[in-house]
Design a protein around this motif. Structure first.
Motif, PDB file in Angstrom:
ATOM      1  N   ASP A 241       5.172 -19.488  -7.729  1.00  0.00           N
ATOM      2  CA  ASP A 241       5.614 -20.706  -8.427  1.00  0.00           C
ATOM      3  C   ASP A 241       4.941 -20.847  -9.792  1.00  0.00           C
ATOM      4  OD1 ASP A 241       3.094 -21.178  -7.442  1.00  0.00           O
ATOM      5  OD2 ASP A 241       3.527 -23.159  -6.622  1.00  0.00           O
ATOM      6  N   TYR A 242       4.354 -19.733 -10.279  1.00  0.00           N
ATOM      7  CA  TYR A 242       3.804 -19.647 -11.634  1.00  0.00           C
ATOM      8  C   TYR A 242       2.579 -20.535 -11.838  1.00  0.00           C
ATOM      9  CZ  TYR A 242       8.394 -17.511 -12.558  1.00  0.00           C
ATOM     10  OH  TYR A 242       9.525 -16.733 -12.517  1.00  0.00           O
ATOM     11  N   VAL A 243       1.705 -20.566 -10.841  1.00  0.00           N
ATOM     12  CA  VAL A 243       0.440 -21.299 -10.961  1.00  0.00           C
ATOM     13  C   VAL A 243      -0.711 -20.307 -10.921  1.00  0.00           C
ATOM     14  CG1 VAL A 243      -1.083 -23.009  -9.885  1.00  0.00           C
ATOM     15  CG2 VAL A 243       1.392 -23.395  -9.937  1.00  0.00           C
ATOM     16  N   MET A 266      -9.347 -22.341 -15.605  1.00  0.00           N
ATOM     17  CA  MET A 266      -7.945 -21.913 -15.559  1.00  0.00           C
ATOM     18  C   MET A 266      -7.324 -22.186 -14.185  1.00  0.00           C
ATOM     19  SD  MET A 266      -7.503 -20.797 -18.633  1.00  0.00           S
ATOM     20  CE  MET A 266      -8.793 -21.933 -19.190  1.00  0.00           C
ATOM     21  N   HIS A 267      -8.149 -22.452 -13.185  1.00  0.00           N
ATOM     22  CA  HIS A 267      -7.658 -22.653 -11.820  1.00  0.00           C
ATOM     23  C   HIS A 267      -6.711 -23.855 -11.764  1.00  0.00           C
ATOM     24  CE1 HIS A 267      -7.704 -22.288  -7.481  1.00  0.00           C
ATOM     25  NE2 HIS A 267      -8.027 -23.568  -7.342  1.00  0.00           N
ATOM     26  N   GLY A 268      -5.508 -23.612 -11.225  1.00  0.00           N
ATOM     27  CA  GLY A 268      -4.520 -24.675 -11.096  1.00  0.00           C
ATOM     28  C   GLY A 268      -3.624 -24.856 -12.297  1.00  0.00           C
ATOM     29  N   ARG A 269      -3.848 -24.108 -13.340  1.00  0.00           N
ATOM     30  CA  ARG A 269      -2.993 -24.212 -14.533  1.00  0.00           C
ATOM     31  C   ARG A 269      -1.605 -23.649 -14.252  1.00  0.00           C
ATOM     32  NH1 ARG A 269      -4.778 -23.179 -20.643  1.00  0.00           N
ATOM     33  NH2 ARG A 269      -6.497 -24.663 -20.808  1.00  0.00           N
ATOM     34  N   ALA A 270      -0.612 -24.238 -14.920  1.00  0.00           N
ATOM     35  CA  ALA A 270       0.732 -23.663 -14.890  1.00  0.00           C
ATOM     36  C   ALA A 270       0.802 -22.535 -15.911  1.00  0.00           C
ATOM     37  CB  ALA A 270       1.774 -24.729 -15.222  1.00  0.00           C
ATOM     38  N   LEU A 271       1.407 -21.433 -15.516  1.00  0.00           N
ATOM     39  CA  LEU A 271       1.560 -20.294 -16.411  1.00  0.00           C
ATOM     40  C   LEU A 271       2.477 -20.671 -17.577  1.00  0.00           C
ATOM     41  CD1 LEU A 271       0.561 -17.278 -16.069  1.00  0.00           C
ATOM     42  CD2 LEU A 271       2.908 -16.753 -15.396  1.00  0.00           C
ATOM     43  N   THR A 272       2.128 -20.238 -18.770  1.00  0.00           N
ATOM     44  CA  THR A 272       3.012 -20.406 -19.918  1.00  0.00           C
ATOM     45  C   THR A 272       4.103 -19.334 -19.842  1.00  0.00           C
ATOM     46  OG1 THR A 272       1.228 -21.274 -21.297  1.00  0.00           O
ATOM     47  CG2 THR A 272       3.166 -20.401 -22.425  1.00  0.00           C
ATOM     48  N   ASP A 282       9.168 -11.806 -12.598  1.00  0.00           N
ATOM     49  CA  ASP A 282       9.974 -11.663 -11.387  1.00  0.00           C
ATOM     50  C   ASP A 282       9.213 -12.257 -10.194  1.00  0.00           C
ATOM     51  OD1 ASP A 282      10.698 -10.056  -8.848  1.00  0.00           O
ATOM     52  OD2 ASP A 282      12.381  -9.633 -10.196  1.00  0.00           O
ATOM     53  N   ARG A 283       9.816 -13.227  -9.512  1.00  0.00           N
ATOM     54  CA  ARG A 283       9.121 -13.920  -8.427  1.00  0.00           C
ATOM     55  C   ARG A 283       8.839 -12.994  -7.245  1.00  0.00           C
ATOM     56  NH1 ARG A 283       9.024 -19.585  -8.973  1.00  0.00           N
ATOM     57  NH2 ARG A 283      10.409 -20.385 -10.605  1.00  0.00           N
TER      58      ARG A 283
END
Length: 297
Positions: A241-243, A266-272, A282-283
């Motif tokens: 889920d890109y976290v 950086m822990h818990g950040r949403a990926l840019t 790719d998931r």
């Protein structure tokens, strides 16, 4: 132009191209290449409208351009690991083809510019014209000078072909992959948004040695060097889920500001993510990588 002078000038140009490309993140913009100057005069390194650059006074071709036509180009190797560059249109003995043919005799190095998308080029240099194949109306371009001394390059031995294919992967496919990934992420780290191209890598989600590890943008992440290393060492994971997640032991460790600000925060950040959905990670590949990370936690 004297041959020795031309050879020295090429060496200077190739060094400049590598320096500028590395500062940018592995690529150059069209305007940089058109605006090159030396000795107080303009010397564009690409042609304004053609895929070959033959400056006046040069005895041999300086640069050729190869356009990438699709996202899977770099997953497909030529059978022999050499590039087959088509004759320029018109007279096969005309000026452009004559200067390419002359490069076989002189051994002058060329620059191959991979046009990954409009206005952006990945430089591969030096490369060498090693043979002329009239029946194909094409020249053979090698990624290493040693092919000039291998005899019949149209019929390479098994060891030579393996070497050529390995070179293609190292010197052609991976740099092109880096360019495409960094451009997709607008030359910034997907985790921390660092924007210095020289400090960014194109990280594989599935390793290039794996079956699904092909060098296409959805299998890549633009990461700064510390986050790339942490990702490879399973100190940093990215869920489907890109976290962004940091290893539990690392979160509990007490150290200096680099650990605190560079990793723990950086822990818990949403990926840019890239602007184009087609370039998103790719998931399924992330799921496989995530399972490997989770096993270490």
């Amino acid at each position: 132009m004297d041959t020795a002078v031309e050879a020295q000038l090429r060496k200077q140009i190739i060094a400049w191209v590598h320096q500028r490309a590395e500062a940018n993140g592995g690529f150059l913009h069209r305007q940089e290449l058109l605006g090159y100057r030396t000795g107080g005069r303009d010397l564009p390194l690409i042609d304004f409208s053609r895929g070959i650059r033959n400056p006046a006074g040069f005895g041999s071709t300086l640069a050729i351009v190869q356009s990438a036509h699709g996202p899977y180009d770099d997953a497909e190797d030529p059978e022999d690991g050499l590039l087959h560059y088509a004759y320029r249109k018109g007279d096969p003995d005309g000026g452009d083809n004559r200067k390419l043919r002359n490069a076989i005799e002189t051994g002058m190095p060329l620059i191959l510019f991979r046009k990954e998308q409009p206005n952006y080029y990945t430089p591969i240099a030096p490369v060498y014209v090693v043979d002329d194949v009239p029946e194909e109306r094409a020249f053979l371009i090698a990624l290493d000078e040693s092919f000039r001394y291998m005899g019949d390059v149209r019929h390479l031995g098994d060891d030579q072909r393996r070497y050529a294919l390995r070179l293609a992967k190292q010197r052609l496919h991976q740099p092109a992959f880096r360019t495409r990934v960094l451009l997709a992420y607008e030359t910034q780290c997907a985790v921390c948004q660092l924007k210095h191209g020289a400090l960014l890598d194109a990280a594989h989600i599935a390793p290039d040695s794996a079956e699904h590890g092909i060098p296409i943008t959805p299998n890549g992440l633009a990461l700064c060097k510390i986050h790339h290393a942490a990702f490879d060492q399973n100190m940093l994971g990215i869920s489907p889920d890109y976290v962004v997640h940091i290893d539990r032991d690392l979160l509990e460790e007490v150290d200096g500001p680099m650990l605190q600000h560079g990793l723990q925060e950086m822990h818990g950040r949403a990926l840019t993510l890239p602007a184009r959905r087609a370039d998103h990670p790719d998931r399924d590949l992330l799921s496989s990588r995530w399972r490997a990370f989770a096993r270490t936690r």
